[in-house]
Design a protein around this motif. Structure first.
Motif, short mmCIF file in Angstrom:
data_model
loop_
_atom_site.label_atom_id
_atom_site.label_comp_id
_atom_site.label_asym_id
_atom_site.label_seq_id
_atom_site.Cartn_x
_atom_site.Cartn_y
_atom_site.Cartn_z
N SER A 66 0.82 -1.20 0.00
CA SER A 66 0.00 0.00 0.00
C SER A 66 0.86 1.27 0.00
CB SER A 66 -0.90 -0.04 1.23
OG SER A 66 -1.96 0.85 1.11
N ASN A 67 1.91 1.25 0.80
CA ASN A 67 2.83 2.40 0.83
C ASN A 67 3.49 2.59 -0.53
OD1 ASN A 67 2.30 3.01 3.50
ND2 ASN A 67 4.01 1.80 4.30
N PHE A 73 2.33 1.63 -3.39
CA PHE A 73 1.27 2.10 -4.30
C PHE A 73 1.13 3.63 -4.21
CE2 PHE A 73 -3.35 3.01 -4.84
CZ PHE A 73 -3.47 2.64 -6.18
N ARG A 74 1.10 4.14 -2.99
CA ARG A 74 0.95 5.59 -2.82
C ARG A 74 2.19 6.34 -3.31
NH1 ARG A 74 -1.91 4.31 1.83
NH2 ARG A 74 0.01 4.39 3.03
N THR A 75 3.36 5.77 -3.04
CA THR A 75 4.59 6.42 -3.49
C THR A 75 4.63 6.52 -5.02
OG1 THR A 75 5.80 5.55 -1.59
CG2 THR A 75 7.12 6.26 -3.47
N SER A 117 2.18 6.23 -7.17
CA SER A 117 1.09 7.06 -7.66
C SER A 117 1.45 8.55 -7.52
CB SER A 117 -0.17 6.67 -6.90
OG SER A 117 -1.02 7.73 -6.78
N GLY A 118 2.01 8.92 -6.38
CA GLY A 118 2.36 10.31 -6.13
C GLY A 118 3.53 10.80 -6.97
N GLU A 164 -2.80 12.93 -10.50
CA GLU A 164 -3.86 12.56 -9.57
C GLU A 164 -5.03 11.91 -10.29
OE1 GLU A 164 -6.11 15.11 -6.36
OE2 GLU A 164 -3.97 15.63 -6.46
N ARG A 181 -4.70 3.59 -10.36
CA ARG A 181 -5.73 3.73 -9.33
C ARG A 181 -6.09 2.45 -8.60
NH1 ARG A 181 -9.93 7.57 -10.31
NH2 ARG A 181 -9.00 9.38 -11.27
N GLY A 208 -5.98 -0.66 2.50
CA GLY A 208 -6.10 0.20 1.33
C GLY A 208 -6.38 -0.46 -0.01
N THR A 214 -8.23 -1.64 -3.26
CA THR A 214 -9.40 -1.12 -3.97
C THR A 214 -10.10 -2.25 -4.73
OG1 THR A 214 -8.25 -0.65 -6.06
CG2 THR A 214 -8.21 1.07 -4.36
#
Ligand SMILES: *Cc1c(COP(=O)(O)O)cnc(C)c1O
Length: 230
Positions: free
Chosen positions: A180-181, A183-185, A187-188, A193, A198, A215, A217
């Motif tokens: 999850s971390n 994924f966010r890294t 993505s960012g 955005e 996604r 987290g 989806t």
């Protein structure tokens, strides 16, 4: 055809209804139908299920013509490079891209076929060495080298991860959290955005509630819908 086990449409629809009542709003459910006979998939379809996951190319190709055409098929198994051509244009999502060689081939075959292929990158977060996938470092390196920008007909839509097959919730949670971390890294750092990146696919029959808390989806559930596989 794939299993001699008798199919109970009622049980499948009850299992699906129970699952859907537990899954929070906005989380997609892939019914993992590998090794299940088409009658079992049809029962899930009749109960409203449209997303199905298969892990073997041959089995997927045999099932597609026998079932309704509005099913969205996810490929979730290890994809051998010599089978790529056969499934291009047949899937809504290939969830299990586990090497650069594979994604390059998917892109080349998609270009040849004139189609766009959506994929997830499979990240290896489990302790088991048998699981396929990029390590988190390899995946970050892939994006830092801008390899995702070289793809012409392939859309990277997110990540897929599997946790270790264990009863230890702490281990499972920490592996999902790692995914999850990451994924966010990614993505960012590498996507807009409103971009394509996604989907975080993680969680199976035994561990999906933890995955959702961490987290996910999209969850991939087989035996909790169809019963045990032969
Ligand atoms: C088989 C499989 C699942 C589903 O497993 P269950 O335990 O039956 O829910 C999910 N993801 C992948 C990649 C699989 O191969």
């Amino acid at each position: 055809m794939f299993s001699q086990k008798p199919v109970s449409p009622l049980l499948i629809s009850e299992n699906l209804a129970a699952l859907k009542s537990e899954i929070p709003e906005g989380i997609a459910l892939v019914a993992v139908s590998k090794f299940q006979p088409v009658e079992a998939l049809q029962a899930a379809y009749d109960a409203g299920q449209r997303l199905f996951g298969e892990s073997r190319v041959q089995e997927l190709l045999e099932k597609i013509p026998l079932l309704p055409q509005d099913i969205k098929w996810h490929f979730i198994g290890h994809l051998q490079t010599n089978k790529v051509r056969q499934i291009i244009g047949r899937t809504a999502l290939i969830e299990s891209v586990d090497s650069e060689k594979l994604i390059d081939l998917i892109d080349a075959e998609s270009s040849k076929a004139g189609v766009e292929t959506k994929v997830l990158m499979q990240v290896h977060v489990a302790a088991e060495y048998t699981k396929f996938g990029f390590t988190p470092d390899e995946l970050l390196d892939f994006f830092r080298r801008g390899r995702h920008r070289e793809l012409k007909n392939t859309v990277i839509s997110g990540l897929m991860a599997m946790a270790t097959n264990t009863d230890d919730e702490t281990v499972i949670r920490s592996e999902f959290r790692t995914a999850s971390n990451l994924f966010r890294t990614i993505s960012g750092e590498f996507f807009d955005e409103k971009g394509s990146f996604r989907t975080l696919s993680m969680g199976m029959s035994s561990d999906w509630p933890i995955a959702v808390e961490e987290g996910a989806t999209l969850i991939r559930v087989g035996s909790a819908i169809f019963g045990e596989r032969n």
